[in-house]
Enzyme design. Structure first.
Site: not given
Ligand code: AMP
Length: 284
Positions: A30-31, A33, A36-37, A61, A150, A153, A187
């Protein structure tokens, strides 16, 4: 690096890549970034010849009263990070492009979606499964990378991919944390400095739970009671759920074993954070 906004352009890109015999890796996000991303993109880079990133804050969602409108967005900064991470194409459609007038089809995974975040956020996984299956059809990846952050998910996406015979390999990656332990999340920017400090109880609590297990405790109730006390001692914390579940079925477990995952969702002020980890430590 290309930035594409229409389904048609994205599908043409993928068709050409496949005709050339290239293997497409895909990271859906969802950007906004963060590292983690970026760790997912790094893995994607290794697993394919071409790397596709989607940036789409998916309205289906989010529930009523959730943070869809406020969710942080910064496509300019995301594109800069993506370019340095070796992304070949960003797919960043509008909501109207993904859900045009008359849109009426949704993907529902049963069972796994009814507990944990699914119980607190009705309709959330229906939206996630719908958008991920649409993105798979648009981007036509060979492999897609998701984060264990997640955890539910990832379990739901694996189920959907197997059940619907989607020809995509699903890869899960460990949670990427700040140096003080906080799981990275788009977040986290919502947190005040004080809430952010209090939120460290999640990673510290996970570490403490692991220590209890290592010291011989196996009753989930004991581990959860200890953790719950630590969390509610933080003035701004409000527990949504705190559970020990089997990693695949997500069924609650009374006794901890090698498949047990501790899953937490806790509000700090109005910000809901999630964290999780295996109790018999593996790789995260
Ligand atoms: P989001 O942008 O929050 O929807 O996350 C996109 C992807 O990045 C999802 O597969 C998340 O599980 C993964 N993600 C988000 N935060 C982390 C993190 N801290 N470490 C690893 N993957 C992450």
């Amino acid at each position: 690096m290309e930035i594409l906004q229409t389904v048609q352009e994205m599908q043409s890109w993928s068709r050409a890549a496949r005709q050339d015999g290239r293997r497409i890796s895909f990271v859906p996000t969802m950007g906004f970034l963060h590292q983690g991303h970026l760790s997912l993109l790094q893995e994607g880079r290794k697993r394919g010849d071409l790397l596709a990133l989607s940036i789409f804050v998916n309205p289906t969602q989010f529930g009523q009263g959730e943070d869809f409108e406020d969710y942080p967005r910064d496509l300019q900064h995301d594109s800069e990070l993506a370019a340095t991470a070796g992304v070949d194409v960003i797919f960043a459609p509008s909501a109207a492009e993904m859900y045009p007038k008359g849109y009426a089809s949704y993907v529902q995974v049963e069972g796994l979606t009814e507990t944990l975040c699914g119980a607190s956020r009705p309709g959330h996984f229906r939206g996630v499964c719908t958008v991920v299956s649409k993105l798979f059809n648009i981007i036509q990846p060979h492999v897609a990378i998701f984060g264990n952050k997640d955890f539910q998910q990832l379990a739901v996406i694996r189920r959907m991919t197997a059940d619907l015979n989607l020809p995509v390999d699903i890869v899960g990656m460990p949670i990427f944390r700040e140096t003080d332990g906080l799981a990275m999340s788009s977040r986290n920017v919502y947190l005040t400095a004080e809430q952010r400090r209090q939120a460290l109880v999640l990673s510290a609590g996970l570490a403490e739970a692991r220590q209890l297990v290592a010291a011989g405790e196996s009753a989930s109730a004991v581990i959860l009671a200890d953790l719950s006390q630590r969390i509610i001692a933080q003035p701004e914390a409000r527990i949504d759920y705190l559970k020990i579940c089997h990693q695949y079925s997500l069924a609650e477990q009374e006794q901890v074993d090698g498949d047990s995952v501790l899953l937490m969702a806790v509000y700090f002020g109005s910000t809901r954070l999630i964290d999780n980890g295996f109790l018999v430590p593996s790789d995260d």
